[in-house]
Design an enzyme around this catalytic site. Structure first.
Site, short mmCIF file in Angstrom:
data_model
loop_
_atom_site.label_atom_id
_atom_site.label_comp_id
_atom_site.label_asym_id
_atom_site.label_seq_id
_atom_site.Cartn_x
_atom_site.Cartn_y
_atom_site.Cartn_z
N ARG A 241 0.83 -1.21 0.00
CA ARG A 241 0.00 0.00 0.00
C ARG A 241 0.86 1.26 0.00
O ARG A 241 0.49 2.28 -0.58
CB ARG A 241 -0.93 -0.01 1.22
CG ARG A 241 -2.11 -0.92 1.02
CD ARG A 241 -2.87 -1.20 2.28
NE ARG A 241 -3.97 -2.11 1.96
CZ ARG A 241 -4.61 -2.85 2.85
NH1 ARG A 241 -4.27 -2.79 4.12
NH2 ARG A 241 -5.58 -3.64 2.47
N PHE A 360 -7.16 -0.05 -6.04
CA PHE A 360 -6.40 -1.30 -5.84
C PHE A 360 -5.60 -1.31 -4.53
O PHE A 360 -5.50 -0.32 -3.85
CB PHE A 360 -5.55 -1.68 -7.06
CG PHE A 360 -4.40 -0.78 -7.44
CD1 PHE A 360 -4.09 0.37 -6.75
CD2 PHE A 360 -3.60 -1.12 -8.53
CE1 PHE A 360 -3.02 1.17 -7.12
CE2 PHE A 360 -2.53 -0.33 -8.91
CZ PHE A 360 -2.25 0.80 -8.20
N GLU A 361 -5.10 -2.49 -4.20
CA GLU A 361 -4.42 -2.76 -2.93
C GLU A 361 -5.34 -2.44 -1.73
O GLU A 361 -4.88 -2.01 -0.68
CB GLU A 361 -3.10 -1.97 -2.77
CG GLU A 361 -2.17 -1.95 -3.95
CD GLU A 361 -1.53 -3.28 -4.25
OE1 GLU A 361 -2.11 -4.31 -3.86
OE2 GLU A 361 -0.47 -3.29 -4.89
N GLY A 362 -6.63 -2.66 -1.92
CA GLY A 362 -7.60 -2.32 -0.88
C GLY A 362 -8.19 -0.96 -1.19
O GLY A 362 -7.47 0.04 -1.24
N GLN A 367 -9.29 1.19 3.49
CA GLN A 367 -8.21 1.88 4.22
C GLN A 367 -8.80 2.68 5.39
O GLN A 367 -8.24 2.72 6.48
CB GLN A 367 -7.43 2.84 3.30
CG GLN A 367 -6.92 2.23 2.00
CD GLN A 367 -6.11 0.98 2.19
OE1 GLN A 367 -5.35 0.85 3.14
NE2 GLN A 367 -6.28 0.01 1.30
#
Lengths: 379, 258
Positions: A241, A360-362, A367
């Site tokens: 992240r 992306f990446e969560g 978050q």
């Protein structure tokens, strides 16, 4: 440039900047339109060793510190977000191996990358995006082998990868503690690449489905212990992240540079539009957001380097940088007006590229959940 | 094969240079880079040694701290060793620079204890663009010389070199040792990879502070002039193409262009 780096790092950054300006920035435009994976550019980048920045020195890597790496990755993203995502994809795939793999696995995967190969991290599934624990891919132990079945989606570098880190459920009854991570190598029978995504942005990064149909792998390809896959994946994402935020900042910096250049030369009502406070304030907000993103990145990386917990800080950096680059790209298009909306100018691409950093990446919603829960604590 | 490449550091040729208050080019704040033609020469030398064996030495004349980054860059892209020589002349003309380089060749050979088979220079430097130094160096060393070389290969008698000409190219066989100046070959110089750059930064680059004999230049530049600024053009503002073309033809006829 908000990163405080030494003379050696500045020297490396100059070389990377020159490479990006001469070999990437302009060349990438046609690939963005066609959606073709720009192999020649990536081969050149590999010659410069831009693909192996995450490989530790003891496995043939560069041994760069995180802040230097951030400065270089930002420069790569400035030239093209997809270019940085592709190069960074190797780090994303190698990280779980470095976290949970044994010495042999670390050495093998590192060597693959150093020798010009690619890795892919296969966590996401059609029904398991933000809810990664809801994965349907299974791994069943049969003697000295595991048999993997399932479908992964949105996998960066899947179509070019030499090794995959695949998460799969070894015991569905245990929830997240039933997930394990495995190394699967290209060419393993039953492993195939499915649908290629025709994406809105980061089009120079390849994103595909990965299909596992009775894929038999040796039991020694298990990363760590059975049931540790979810923890491995989450630790991987904690660092990934931050790199996602770094790439977003590179895109934001390009937005600022393009908008500032336009504001200096575009004359309306007898003066460059940059003389108008309306434009100055917009540019100021773009810069403030971007520098704040950098400093959140630096803070998260510093904690990671010191071995301190950094999950919350990496989520903060990713979320803030993602929202910032989106707004900054919108502002850049606005400053360029009609030209900003045209493909003749580079900022419409930047706006298309920027959106993914909220996803992306969560997603940024995830978050915020990470940060919010961390602030409130256990209830 | 032992190859020496003479390298010059120049102001970045992408930067616009103006004259300062002293009437000389104002170079403060302008990045210094290796002369583009010298980078071609180093790439050609490194490729020759990669394919046929040998060693590439680069050398330059200049203030140590100022030119060291350029020497580091040349090591990062494949040169085996670099030397920096203190200048033998201030504001030197081509002949005095060539004299310095001739001495540099000899001193470098003495330092490494071997003689060079091939000495390469860029065909010109992008700042002065005189294209004379390489030829003068060959003359001072009394060696065979080919200019504007775009390829070099080992041959029975020494080297086979391809020279770029107005019409195409010409190939020559030259005995070694020889001096050649290098034009733009078909390929581009490589970028340094990160590891080689980090290693090159740690390289020991000897600085020879009093190896060259001071020389008084025979030719001095009296002053520089910037190119005359282009005068404002004439806007053709006729509304349709026929009238605009007619107006353009009339203007050109008035100025006796047609």
């Amino acid at each position: 440039m908000g990163y405080i780096i030494g003379e050696e790092a500045k020297d490396l950054l100059r070389d990377v900047k020159e490479f990006c300006e001469k070999e990437v920035k302009e060349q990438i435009k046609e690939y963005d339109v066609s959606g073709e994976w720009p192999r020649p550019i990536y081969e050149q980048a590999q010659e410069m060793q831009l693909h192996m920045m995450d490989v530790p020195e003891e496995y043939g890597g560069l041994g760069l510190d995180h802040i230097t790496q951030a400065a270089l990755v930002e420069q790569m993203a400035w030239a093209d977000a997809g270019f940085a995502v592709t190069m960074n994809g190797n780090g994303l795939a190698l990280k779980p191996v470095l976290i949970s793999g044994n010495e042999e696995q670390k050495k093998k995967c590192s060597e693959m990358i150093v020798n010009g190969g690619y890795g892919a991290f296969a966590l996401t599934e059609p029904d398991a995006g933000c809810d990664a624990s809801n994965g349907k891919t299974t791994a069943v132990r049969e003697g000295d082998e595991y048999v993997l079945n399932g479908r992964k989606c949105f996998i960066t570098n899947a179509s070019v990868a030499d090794f995959f880190v695949v998460t799969a459920m070894t015991d569905k009854t245990k929830g997240t503690k039933g997930m394990s991570a495995f190394l699967v190598y290209k060419g393993t029978p039953g492993l195939s690449v499915g649908n290629h995504e025709n994406k809105m942005g980061v089009r120079t990064s390849t994103t595909s489905d990965l299909v596992l149909d009775e894929v038999r792998i040796p039991a020694e390809n298990l990363l760590g212990e059975e049931g540790t896959g979810f923890v491995t994946a989450m630790k991987t994402l904690d660092l990934a992240r931050i790199w996602c935020a770094v790439i977003g900042v590179g895109v934001a910096k390009r937005c600022i540079d393009e908008a500032a250049a336009y504001a200096r030369q575009r004359v309306q009502f007898g003066a460059p539009i940059g003389k108008n406070q309306a434009i100055q304030f917009k540019m100021a907000d773009m810069e403030i957001r971007t520098e704040a993103s950098r400093q959140l990145i630096v803070h998260a990386l510093t904690l990671a380097d010191k071995g301190l917990p950094f999950s919350k800080e990496s989520a903060e950096a990713k979320c803030f940088a993602g929202d910032s680059v989106m707004q900054t790209s919108i502002d850049a298009v606005q400053i360029l007006g009609g030209y900003g909306y045209s493909r003749e100018y580079p900022v419409e691409k930047l706006m298309r590229d920027a959106k993914i950093f909220q996803i992306f990446e969560g997603t940024n919603e995830i978050q915020r959940m990470v940060v919010g829960r961390s602030v409130i604590g256990k209830i | 094969m032992n190859i020496l490449v003479c390298v010059k550091q120049v102001p970045d040729d992408f930067a616009k240079v103006h004259l300062g208050e002293n009437g000389k080019p104002a170079l403060e704040g302008i990045d210094k880079v290796v002369n583009a033609f010298d980078t071609y020469a180093v790439e050609m030398a490194v490729r020759l040694c990669e394919n046929h064996g040998g060693r590439v030495v680069v050398a330059t004349i200049g203030a140590e701290e100022e030119v060291r980054p350029s020497m580091v860059q040349m090591i990062a892209v494949g040169a085996n060793q670099a030397y920096i020589f203190a200048p033998n002349t201030a504001d030197g003309d081509e002949s005095s620079v060539a004299a310095g380089l001739a001495e540099l060749v000899k001193k470098t050979e003495e330092t490494i204890g071997e003689s060079f088979d091939l000495i390469m220079c860029g065909k010109e430097s992008t700042d002065e663009i005189s294209s004379q130094v390489g030829a003068m160096l060959a003359e001072k060393l009394n060696l065979s010389f080919v200019s504007s070389v775009i390829d070099v290969k080992p041959a029975e008698a020494g080297l086979c070199v391809k020279q770029e000409t107005e019409e195409g190219s010409a190939s020559y066989e030259v005995s070694c040792p020889a001096v050649v100046t290098v034009a733009k070959p078909e390929y581009d110089p490589r970028y340094p990879n990160l590891k080689s750059k980090m290693a090159a930064r740690k390289a020991v680059i000897p600085y020879l502070s009093d190896a060259l004999t001071p020389v008084q230049p025979a030719v001095r530049c009296m002053n520089y002039q910037e190119p005359a600024k282009r005068e404002a053009g004439v806007k053709i503002q006729e509304k349709n193409a026929v009238d605009a073309v007619a107006r353009a033809i009339a203007l050109m006829a008035d100025d006796k262009v047609l």
